[in-house]
Design an enzyme around this catalytic site. Structure first.
Site, PDB file in Angstrom:
ATOM      1  N   ASN A  10      14.134  -8.633  35.319  1.00 20.91           N
ATOM      2  CA  ASN A  10      12.741  -8.182  35.464  1.00 20.91           C
ATOM      3  C   ASN A  10      12.173  -8.248  36.918  1.00 20.91           C
ATOM      4  O   ASN A  10      11.648  -9.463  37.218  1.00 20.91           O
ATOM      5  CB  ASN A  10      11.772  -8.792  34.382  1.00 20.91           C
ATOM      6  CG  ASN A  10      10.396  -8.001  34.494  1.00 20.91           C
ATOM      7  OD1 ASN A  10      10.244  -7.192  35.099  1.00 20.91           O
ATOM      8  ND2 ASN A  10       9.504  -8.593  33.733  1.00 20.91           N
ATOM      9  N   LYS A  12       9.785  -6.918  37.953  1.00 18.61           N
ATOM     10  CA  LYS A  12       8.149  -6.650  38.114  1.00 18.61           C
ATOM     11  C   LYS A  12       7.910  -5.648  39.329  1.00 18.61           C
ATOM     12  O   LYS A  12       8.665  -4.920  39.767  1.00 18.61           O
ATOM     13  CB  LYS A  12       7.675  -8.186  38.195  1.00 18.61           C
ATOM     14  CG  LYS A  12       8.190  -8.937  37.158  1.00 18.61           C
ATOM     15  CD  LYS A  12       7.241 -10.141  37.037  1.00 18.61           C
ATOM     16  CE  LYS A  12       7.856 -11.070  35.822  1.00 18.61           C
ATOM     17  NZ  LYS A  12       6.856 -12.154  35.864  1.00 18.61           N
ATOM     18  N   HIS A  94       5.778  -7.430  27.727  1.00 18.12           N
ATOM     19  CA  HIS A  94       5.696  -8.484  28.457  1.00 18.12           C
ATOM     20  C   HIS A  94       4.292  -9.163  28.930  1.00 18.12           C
ATOM     21  O   HIS A  94       3.147  -8.341  28.596  1.00 18.12           O
ATOM     22  CB  HIS A  94       5.950  -7.968  29.837  1.00 18.12           C
ATOM     23  CG  HIS A  94       6.355  -9.076  30.562  1.00 18.12           C
ATOM     24  ND1 HIS A  94       5.369  -9.655  31.511  1.00 18.12           N
ATOM     25  CD2 HIS A  94       7.497 -10.011  31.132  1.00 18.12           C
ATOM     26  CE1 HIS A  94       5.811 -10.773  32.236  1.00 18.12           C
ATOM     27  NE2 HIS A  94       7.211 -10.734  32.095  1.00 18.12           N
ATOM     28  N   GLU A  96       2.538  -9.885  31.010  1.00 15.73           N
ATOM     29  CA  GLU A  96       1.470  -9.426  32.084  1.00 15.73           C
ATOM     30  C   GLU A  96       1.052  -8.073  31.592  1.00 15.73           C
ATOM     31  O   GLU A  96      -0.191  -7.712  31.800  1.00 15.73           O
ATOM     32  CB  GLU A  96       2.219  -9.049  33.241  1.00 15.73           C
ATOM     33  CG  GLU A  96       2.808 -10.568  33.926  1.00 15.73           C
ATOM     34  CD  GLU A  96       3.989 -10.564  34.816  1.00 15.73           C
ATOM     35  OE1 GLU A  96       4.536  -9.801  35.109  1.00 15.73           O
ATOM     36  OE2 GLU A  96       4.425 -11.637  34.830  1.00 15.73           O
ATOM     37  N   GLU A 166       8.855 -15.750  25.238  1.00 15.25           N
ATOM     38  CA  GLU A 166       8.527 -15.958  26.654  1.00 15.25           C
ATOM     39  C   GLU A 166       7.244 -16.589  26.405  1.00 15.25           C
ATOM     40  O   GLU A 166       6.149 -16.036  26.592  1.00 15.25           O
ATOM     41  CB  GLU A 166       8.391 -14.622  27.517  1.00 15.25           C
ATOM     42  CG  GLU A 166       9.554 -13.965  27.746  1.00 15.25           C
ATOM     43  CD  GLU A 166       9.565 -13.102  28.906  1.00 15.25           C
ATOM     44  OE1 GLU A 166      10.433 -13.602  30.033  1.00 15.25           O
ATOM     45  OE2 GLU A 166       8.716 -12.122  29.326  1.00 15.25           O
ATOM     46  N   GLY A 172       6.728 -17.701  35.454  1.00 14.27           N
ATOM     47  CA  GLY A 172       6.440 -17.991  36.850  1.00 14.27           C
ATOM     48  C   GLY A 172       5.953 -19.122  37.417  1.00 14.27           C
ATOM     49  O   GLY A 172       5.089 -19.105  38.701  1.00 14.27           O
ATOM     50  N   SER A 212      10.732 -19.150  33.926  1.00 12.10           N
ATOM     51  CA  SER A 212      11.268 -19.782  34.481  1.00 12.10           C
ATOM     52  C   SER A 212      12.852 -20.361  34.465  1.00 12.10           C
ATOM     53  O   SER A 212      13.193 -21.466  34.578  1.00 12.10           O
ATOM     54  CB  SER A 212      10.513 -21.337  34.689  1.00 12.10           C
ATOM     55  OG  SER A 212       9.172 -20.846  35.205  1.00 12.10           O
TER      56      SER A 212
END
Ligand code: PGA
Length: 251
Positions: A10, A12, A94, A96, A166, A172, A212
């Site tokens: 991904n 992003k 996701h 985000e 996730e 991240g 991660s």
């Protein structure tokens, strides 16, 4: 049952067109005989990369899609538009998108339902936040995200879905969930799928881990019984790291 692993990068909101082409030129040479490799670039880079990877067994997928077929939705992209350039898979849910763009479980269900009903494969992401992990109610959170997002789909549509657990606290951050934490959740998810659908579906659905994943922990994570690959953020932007992660899944 043996399930073919997936490694999906991904990207992003990273990579100009030139950067994308440069990394893609390198990715073509990765050995990937027994793993499905996907990359999710920004909308602007989907079409050129789709052409670029045409014969190279790397699937180009989208990071988001709207839940409507067309109309006055400025800035949005439809399933039909993606399909018209040959993109057949999209990431939905996701963290985000949930936290920064207000996408609720209900909106995500509408996206998954519309996409799968229109012959689009989906990687559906979900996972608990740090506070929820610390409170100990993460099973309930995950169950709720899945119940609203995908468990009400009819069985012919769930077959178009890959799940991606996730934990938000691992995305991240450099902090990876440990193998016991990952396997515990993945097994829980597979059981939920079994209860709602049947054994054939629960045995065949692929459940990815994201958060991660690095070249140094990929082998251990991908060896877990209910982990079928990974959704990779930061490490997918660096060729050597992504290559080792793909190799870790190529079993
Ligand atoms: P990360 O991101 O690998 O950088 O933690 C994972 C993701 O956002 O899917």
């Amino acid at each position: 049952m043996k399930r073919k692993k997936i490694v999906a990068g991904n990207w992003k909101m990273n990579m100009t067109l030139d950067d994308s082409i440069e990394l893609s030129n390198a990715l073509i040479n990765i050995n990937k005989s027994n793993v499905d490799v996907m990359i999710a670039p920004s909308f602007t880079n989907l079409y050129p990369l789709k052409k670029h990877f045409d014969t190279h067994q790397i699937d180009v997928i989208a990071q988001n899609v709207n839940q409507n077929s067309k109309g006055a939705f400025t800035g949005e992209v439809s399933v039909e538009m993606l399909k018209s350039i040959g993109v057949n898979c999209v990431i939905i849910g996701h963290s985000e998108r949930r936290s920064l763009f207000g996408e609720t479980d209900q909106i995500l269900f509408e996206k998954v339902n519309y996409a799968t009903s229109n012959d689009m494969n989906v990687i559906f992401c979900f996972g608990e936040e740090l506070q929820q992990r610390q409170n100990g109610n993460y099973f309930d959170i995950i169950q709720q995200q899945l119940e609203i997002g995908v468990l009400s789909l009819p069985s012919e549509l769930i077959k178009k879905v890959t799940l991606a657990y996730e934990p938000v606290w691992a995305i991240g951050t450099g902090v990876t969930a440990n193998p016991d934490q990952i396997q515990e959740i993945h097994q829980f998810i597979r059981n939920l799928i079994h209860q709602r659908f049947d054994e054939t579906i629960s045995n065949s659905i692929r459940i990815l881990y994201g958060g991660s994943v690095k070249s140094t922990n990929a082998v251990e994570i991908f060896n877990l019984a209910d982990v079928d690959g990974g959704l990779i953020g930061g490490a997918s932007l660096k060729f050597a790291d992504f290559q080792s992660i793909v190799e870790a899944a190529d079993v």
